[in-house]
Enzyme design. Sequence first.
Site, PDB file in Angstrom:
ATOM      1  N   GLU A  45       0.912  -1.266  -0.026  1.00 53.85           N
ATOM      2  CA  GLU A  45      -0.044  -0.073   0.010  1.00 53.85           C
ATOM      3  C   GLU A  45       0.792   1.324  -0.001  1.00 53.85           C
ATOM      4  OE1 GLU A  45      -2.316   2.633   3.361  1.00 53.85           O
ATOM      5  OE2 GLU A  45      -2.234   0.479   3.616  1.00 53.85           O
ATOM      6  N   ASP A  49       0.982   3.738  -2.920  1.00 52.06           N
ATOM      7  CA  ASP A  49       0.419   5.086  -2.921  1.00 52.06           C
ATOM      8  C   ASP A  49       1.307   6.138  -3.697  1.00 52.06           C
ATOM      9  OD1 ASP A  49      -1.082   7.475  -1.475  1.00 52.06           O
ATOM     10  OD2 ASP A  49       0.868   7.745  -0.745  1.00 52.06           O
ATOM     11  N   ASP A 118      -7.129   1.146   0.609  1.00 52.43           N
ATOM     12  CA  ASP A 118      -5.537   0.676   0.835  1.00 52.43           C
ATOM     13  C   ASP A 118      -5.179  -0.351  -0.143  1.00 52.43           C
ATOM     14  OD1 ASP A 118      -5.697   2.897   2.715  1.00 52.43           O
ATOM     15  OD2 ASP A 118      -5.919   1.390   4.556  1.00 52.43           O
ATOM     16  N   GLU A 121      -4.384   0.748  -3.540  1.00 48.56           N
ATOM     17  CA  GLU A 121      -3.219   1.229  -3.676  1.00 48.56           C
ATOM     18  C   GLU A 121      -2.122  -0.173  -3.447  1.00 48.56           C
ATOM     19  OE1 GLU A 121      -3.529   5.358  -1.613  1.00 48.56           O
ATOM     20  OE2 GLU A 121      -2.842   3.819  -0.458  1.00 48.56           O
TER      21      GLU A 121
END
Length: 227
Positions: A45, A49, A118, A121
């Site tokens: 994650e 991101d 989440d 990502e």
Amino acid sequence: MDFKEFEKTIGYKFKNKELLTRALTHRSYLNENLEWKGKNNERLEFLGDAVLELISTEALFTRFPDKPEGELTSLRAALVNTVSLATVGRTINLDSSILMSKGEAADTGRAREAILADAMEAVIGAIYMDGGYKYARKFVEAHVMVRLEEILKYSLHIDAKSALQERVQSLKKLTPHYEVLSQKGPDHQKEFTVGVYFGKELASEGTGYSKHDAEVQAARKALESLD
């Protein structure tokens, strides 16, 4: 775990299946399955991101050569925020693919939205690790950047409350105000209904899992009615 259907849905076949499994493993799953040898998706994650931010920034920078930094930043935020990513997650059946605890699976509120975002990502991070930037960008363009037209159409990147205040002050010479009309559900999953008023006139209503989200929805509806 076999995630062949999910791979078909997203249009990418992993060479390293462990990466995909990790991307779809929420930390709560490990708490209920102590024999599970895999890792949770938090590190992926973190990576995803950053990859998502770069890809979306590059795409916006290229598409809108004349837009200022501030507007590009607002567009990017509208594309990659929790609500947007959770929405994308549902379109690719991510919700039914995540490994999580029974308690988390039963939750349909803000916590579930965050888990979905989440995991989105994490999947991006996993694709980047497995296939590189080219395939990560292909995934983001196919499933995230496609929301750009809707965002532009409904001005979802604009601060709706500020925009409404400016419009109402200009048209009606007053400042809109918000009131909570009702709330329901347990404390950890409370849903609010908020009304926005022009003086004593109820202009529109909005709902959300926080007062702020409900106010923003009410403001957007009010802007649409003014238009």
